[in-house]
Design an enzyme around this catalytic site. Structure first.
Site, PDB file in Angstrom:
ATOM      1  CD  GLU A  48       2.294  -5.623   3.578  1.00 22.35           C
ATOM      2  OE1 GLU A  48       2.956  -6.137   4.500  1.00 22.35           O
ATOM      3  OE2 GLU A  48       2.559  -4.506   3.104  1.00 22.35           O
ATOM      4  CG  HIS A  70       7.497  -1.519  -6.119  1.00 22.30           C
ATOM      5  ND1 HIS A  70       8.574  -1.727  -5.295  1.00 22.30           N
ATOM      6  CD2 HIS A  70       6.720  -0.620  -5.473  1.00 22.30           C
ATOM      7  CE1 HIS A  70       8.460  -0.974  -4.213  1.00 22.30           C
ATOM      8  NE2 HIS A  70       7.343  -0.291  -4.292  1.00 22.30           N
TER       9      HIS A  70
HETATM   10  C1  LIG Z   1       6.002  -5.353   2.747  1.00 22.31           C
HETATM   11  C2  LIG Z   1       5.829  -3.992   2.177  1.00 22.31           C
HETATM   12  N1  LIG Z   1       4.633  -3.400   2.233  1.00 22.31           N
HETATM   13  C3  LIG Z   1       4.434  -2.183   1.696  1.00 22.31           C
HETATM   14  C4  LIG Z   1       5.460  -1.504   1.103  1.00 22.31           C
HETATM   15  C5  LIG Z   1       5.216  -0.125   0.464  1.00 22.31           C
HETATM   16  N2  LIG Z   1       5.876   0.905   1.236  1.00 22.31           N
HETATM   17  C6  LIG Z   1       7.100   1.354   0.920  1.00 22.31           C
HETATM   18  S1  LIG Z   1       7.688   2.466   2.009  1.00 22.31           S
HETATM   19  C7  LIG Z   1       6.282   2.412   2.933  1.00 22.31           C
HETATM   20  C8  LIG Z   1       6.184   3.217   4.169  1.00 22.31           C
HETATM   21  C9  LIG Z   1       7.331   2.963   5.118  1.00 22.31           C
HETATM   22  O1  LIG Z   1       7.262   3.802   6.225  1.00 22.31           O
HETATM   23  P1  LIG Z   1       8.369   3.784   7.357  1.00 22.31           P
HETATM   24  O2  LIG Z   1       8.639   2.383   7.753  1.00 22.31           O
HETATM   25  O3  LIG Z   1       7.961   4.705   8.412  1.00 22.31           O
HETATM   26  O4  LIG Z   1       9.698   4.274   6.641  1.00 22.31           O
HETATM   27  P2  LIG Z   1       9.971   5.715   5.988  1.00 22.31           P
HETATM   28  O5  LIG Z   1       9.448   5.644   4.591  1.00 22.31           O
HETATM   29  O6  LIG Z   1       9.314   6.720   6.823  1.00 22.31           O
HETATM   30  O7  LIG Z   1      11.460   5.817   5.979  1.00 22.31           O
HETATM   31  C10 LIG Z   1       5.358   1.529   2.363  1.00 22.31           C
HETATM   32  C11 LIG Z   1       4.018   1.267   2.864  1.00 22.31           C
HETATM   33  C12 LIG Z   1       6.704  -2.154   1.073  1.00 22.31           C
HETATM   34  N3  LIG Z   1       7.778  -1.589   0.492  1.00 22.31           N
HETATM   35  N4  LIG Z   1       6.862  -3.381   1.616  1.00 22.31           N
END
Ligand SMILES: Cc1ncc(C[n+]2csc(CCOP(=O)(O)OP(=O)(O)O)c2C)c(N)n1
Ligand SMILES: Cc1ncc(C[n+]2csc(CCOP(=O)(O)OP(=O)(O)O)c2C)c(N)n1
Ligand SMILES: [Mg+2]
Ligand SMILES: [Mg+2]
Lengths: 345, 332, 345, 332
Positions: free
Chosen positions: D66, D135
């Protein structure tokens, strides 16, 4: 960079396996238990008996393998997707159910389980894990910490800062990146320009290892080595577990919007549970009967866990203003009084 | 108890230094770290001499990364230590706000008491000494809107020492902001040895019946000076030092306003959304019946703290502006 | 990793120099001009005619070399220490004086100078520079951006996020890390575990080059190549310029608290300005007479710049609430009225 | 003008989607990005269909970072583009707060007008729909304490569309928060085509003489329902939708309170230090003479938004709590 593998796609050993028979069986059991939980949790979710749930199907070996290398006095620092790790680490099954019901009783981690919460804000667990690990070192303990993060999570500043702190202070830390191909809808190649997350270790002067994340023997072996290294005071290791998020991002996600099923299908052939079973069968340690018995046992455990969870007391409205401070302060007290009496503070 | 001790005349940085020294001495769980905190003893010398005394394991420099510092400190606190982290200037808390807002004050709540974060984060704040850009910010309102943390801003060396020791003993996370202007600007008697002062209490630092001036940190001095000037004209002002912003001691504020009927709230942060708004809101809710004139705020303007040294003092409230506000509440 | 060098410590070429005579002379002039500014600025500071000032002595070649590789339509994104870069890039000398007087007239960057401010909050310029660079690419321009940061700055999350953005989007960006050995009182080896900052490039899949930051020929050549690469659409390059902060951190700092003078003395022998002069002398392009003429010219320019700065109008109190929004809003208007009339709003 | 157009009944996400589509169509400088914004069309589908329509250069996914997103957007804005960045949830603005507090609103001020940041940052905020932890945060007070930015929170599809288009046209940085609860919770008539609505104006959305309810975003609906209930009992409440929090339209609020003499301020963020405190402070300063009862705030409790779904609705103000407050101001 090579990928550490011990098993082929069917589970046949590619080289000498540095695990005992007892360990292999224990490992398979933990995998199977995690898979069982995940499958049944999704059913509960569809029945409306669980909240938003992030499944881990396909990633069991990565999570279980690392966790099996930990001692009870170590620290587990998961992201939201590490239910398999938590289960293996000793979180009671009923608590996990309650946790994914977003029930206060599930959020209270029992004494003796050195785990922080399933973290939602991406990457924030990494500097904390470095601090936990370094504190243990300062206290003269031999405990280590293992922190989990996704491929997407590596883009956040906290991943970088945490790694740098861990490396500068030689913190006894395992940084485990489950590179599962996706961060919700964003594929790894749009997340970063490198092909291998493990290459990032070079920027911190620490070892980086890529391991086949669907090969329990490989993950466990690599993690065990990294934990021993950490305990010996030699600092952190970055472990990239190559795997795949076979399921949707969470129970609310529709992967059809951003990817085709082919990719997931291909990965299902490398299923970590089936592979490990293949290995056991190959070694003559497993058969259908044992599988059936295990399944029954796991189902019984799961049902008992759900029963226990169902018996948790209804959360009370006033709980939402409890535990804000060690001692309740006037503003919380006023809110508590209001909520306790059902209104008209 | 404190009265019986010997005292010495020292400034606010020295008071902070003494408190840190005593905390390190008393509790082996206390560790001190941050940028330039170790070898150099801090850019303001708050940790001067402490690394040689307690060693690099207990007093150390970190990499230049505030989110890392706070996250690392949270982890250490969970593991049972009592970290005291320094952020070099309050304006550099910003990179750490995710750790602060997402975790610091939520840990106890979300884990239902299993984990607590006995962490003190110290930072110099505020203007008035011609620092470079971003070195004069007053972000206390943001910290006060973080659930589960306490926020303390002392206004004198004596208070700073005792409150910092209380903060380090406290089981909850505490922000401890120190007005840069007071660091070397004011010297005063400070009791020797270890003592604590109560968190969560506002103090009447000057009594008077005409109107109440409410302030904290560097603005207490400004209000006291204003009160002196007013007194020369026969107007007796009451001055309240809020001291603990969260949890706020509303009763002490209301009590004073019940007596004076008039209030001026003074803070140097940007006016809109500053912590003074919360103070005014509480008075509006709980002291309206006593108020004989609308409350007036004297605060930083709705603009960034000016990076333009020659005119920066027009941003920060001074006695002139405070006295104008007093006149306003008195003549309503 | 090798360090790119063209000159030995005395300025004697170690290999073929890929710069023309005109360029060598221009480069030396820019170095000398920067040094002159720095020396005279410190005097002004001690006289109370400048605010807090961050000197760059010893780092002239790193800053000037990169800047000489830029076009007028490119972007310069400095930290607080890059006054030499700004001067070389076209910031009028009088504005720089005013800037370090913390005078509003000095903070207004003139139209046509594509430079962002001297940034205080460490590393925040990096993602912005990536955005600037990528925007130029999106607009179909061939402009690049050069962003400066220190060794200490590499620890911040924004360094990481900015590099990742730049690499994922193939932004035409030069990320220049002046590894000057210190971040205030913290030496580089306590800041990071790697020996070379350039190694960090590997985590982003971009080239990382270590260059002798006190060798103008080397820096200019490396930066020119990186800029050409960026313009050709091949993405960012990380340049580590090995140098040393010979002077205190700022005019308020006392390095005696954290380091011995030996180290600084050793580095003074590799002074970038003297080395470049050595090179010119070796090549028969320079002599004492030319040096003297140049010095006089620079002093005249500096004096004129200070004169111009001295004539800037007194900052007005009400300026502090101007330019908060494009159109003045009610709260600012009220403050403006108060300040304009000298009180009693 | 708007009245002459056709309308269609759509929800708030669809209204946002239409606005983004029209902005991209009208101004080639507009670019749209964020996590999952491109291929997927956003986790709430706010950018659904826009990447296929405008291509990957104008609508794209970013890495998961972000601070990177906001910093990158600031750079793009300085280079002359009109970025619209999505932060997936308002609680994930926290990692970007350094870019926001240190640069976003300071750029014009510090460069004396040379650079301005015409950047819109959109984010869903608020609770009520059983989302996972973090959230459901409502961090608008923090954004309102950032000098030099504007903050808009629409309460209906029609307002969202017109205000978002105004925000994108605006030369200053604008935060645009969208209540998650309203995304699909409310459908309403929305004019077709391109139209803008004024920034910086509060709106009387229901007239009444007994007391004034002041709210924004998701709380406007709650207040309107409360007003309906009260009306059945013969009590006519005025409801004001603040809409633009910064710059705040104080005169409209004061005017209403001058008429009704009583005010309740409703917001779902944590009470202490919430933006409602600023609203109350302004009323205390400018409307005290009209107030016949102390202002009452109805807000989230001083605790984290509960990650405990079964009881989360006891955190967020509802009609019951608003009506209790109304009773309080009416019976003072
Ligand atoms: C700071 C923040 N930004 C955005 C999100 C929304 N979000 C939740 S999971 C995710 C993707 C995460 O991907 P990854 O790190 O590859 O983990 P995976 O879901 O594949 O286990 C996002 C963008 C969040 N939880 N926290
Ligand atoms: C976010 C932030 N944290 C802390 C500081 C205080 N500070 C200013 S300069 C500096 C050291 C920077 O070192 P380095 O990046 O190596 O640059 P150098 O000073 O050597 O040019 C620090 C800690 C700051 N300006 N911004
Ligand atoms: Mg992933
Ligand atoms: Mg440095």
């Amino acid at each position: 960079m090579d990928t550490v593998r011990y098993l082929d796609d069917d589970g046949k050993p590619l080289r000498d396996i540095p695990l005992s028979e007892e360990e292999l069986l224990r490992g398979y059991r933990a995998l199977r238990r995690a898979r069982h939980f995940d499958e049944r949790a999704l059913v509960l979710q569809r029945q409306g008996r669980l909240g938003v749930y992030p499944p881990f199907r396909g990633q069991e070996a990565a999570q279980v393998g690392v966790t099996l290398s930990l001692e009870k006095s170590d620290w587990l620092c998961p992201s939201y997707r590490e239910t398999a790790a938590a289960l293996t680490f000793g979180m009671p099954l009923s608590r996990l159910i309650l946790n994914w019901r977003a029930d206060p009783a599930g959020w209270r981690i029992p004494e003796g389980v050195n785990m922080i919460q399933f973290y939602i804000p991406i990457a924030t667990q990494v500097p904390q894990a470095a601090g936990l690990a370094y504190a243990e070192k300062l206290k003269g303990n031999s405990a280590v910490a293992a922190v989990f993060i996704g491929d997407g999570g590596t883009s956040e500043g906290d991943f970088h800062e945490g790694l740098n702190f861990a490396s500068v202070f030689d913190a006894p830390l395992l940084i485990v990146v489950q590179n599962n191909g996706w961060a919700i809808s964003v594929p790894t190649h749009k997340q970063m320009k490198v092909q291998r997350v493990a290459l990032k270790a070079q920027g911190y002067g620490i070892p980086g290892v890529t391991v086949d994340g669907n090969d329990l023997v490989a993950v466990w072996t690599v993690a065990r080595k990294a934990a021993a290294r950490a305990r010996a005071g030699e600092g952190p290791t970055l472990i990239e577990a190559l795997t795949y998020r076979v399921a949707p991002h969470t129970s609310s996600d529709d992967p059809g919007r951003y990817r085709t099923e082919d990719e997931a299908e291909a990965w299902k052939k490398r299923d970590p549970v089936a592979r490990m079973r293949g290995c056991l069968v190959y070694l003559g340690l497993w058969d259908d009967e044992k599988e059936k018995a295990l399944e029954e046992e796991l189902e019984a455990e799961f049902v008992a866990g759900v029963d226990e969870a169902d018996q948790a007391p209804e959360p009370k409205p006033w709980e939402i203003v409890e535990q804000v401070y060690a001692e309740m302060q006037p503003d919380q007290q006023a809110a508590w009084n209001y909520l306790r009496t059902g209104g008209e503070a | 108890m404190i009265a019986e001790r010997g005292t010495r005349v020292i400034n606010l940085v020295q008071a902070v230094n003494e408190a840190l020294d005593l905390a390190l001495e008393r509790d082996p769980r206390v560790v001190l770290f941050g940028e330039d905190v170790g070898k150099m003893g801090g850019v303001f010398r708050a940790s001067d001499g402490l690394q040689p005394k307690y060693g690099e394991k207990r007093v150390f420099d970190t990499p230049l990364a505030e989110s890392g510092i706070v996250g690392f400190a949270i982890g250490m606190a969970m593991a049972g230590l009592r970290p005291v982290a320094e952020i070099q200037f309050a304006g550099f808390l910003y990179p750490a706000l995710d750790q602060i807002l997402s975790h610091l004050g939520r840990m106890r709540h979300r884990t239902r008491g299993r984990f607590t974060i006995p962490l003190v984060i110290r930072a110099p704040y505020g203007g008035g000494v011609k620092t470079p850009e971003q070195h004069a910010d007053s972000p206390e309102a943001i910290l006060c809107h973080v659930p589960g943390v306490k926020v303390i801003i002392p206004s004198s060396p004596e208070r700073a020492k005792g409150l910092l020791l209380s903060a380090i003993e406290d089981p909850d996370p505490v922000f401890f902001l120190e007005a840069i202007k007071l660091y070397r600007g004011v010297k005063a008697e400070v009791p020797e040895g270890y003592y604590t002062l109560p968190i969560g209490k506002a103090r009447v630092v000057r009594e008077g019946g005409a109107a109440t001036l409410i302030a904290y940190g560097g603005m207490v001095e400004v209000c006291q000076k204003a009160a002196e000037v007013a007194a020369r004209e026969g107007v007796e002002l009451e001055v309240i030092d809020v001291e603990t912003l969260v949890p706020l001691d509303t009763p002490t504020l209301v009590e004073s306003v019940a007596k004076t009927g008039r209030a001026v709230v003074v803070y140097e942060a940007m006016r809109t959304g500053g912590f003074g708004a919360e103070i005014v809101a509480r008075l509006a809710e709980e002291a309206t019946d006593y108020l004989e004139a609308p409350v007036v705020r004297v605060a930083g303007w709705d603009a960034p703290y000016p990076p333009f040294s020659a005119v920066e003092n027009f941003y920060r409230p001074d006695t002139k502006r405070v006295l104008e506000a007093v006149r306003k509440v008195l003549t309503h």
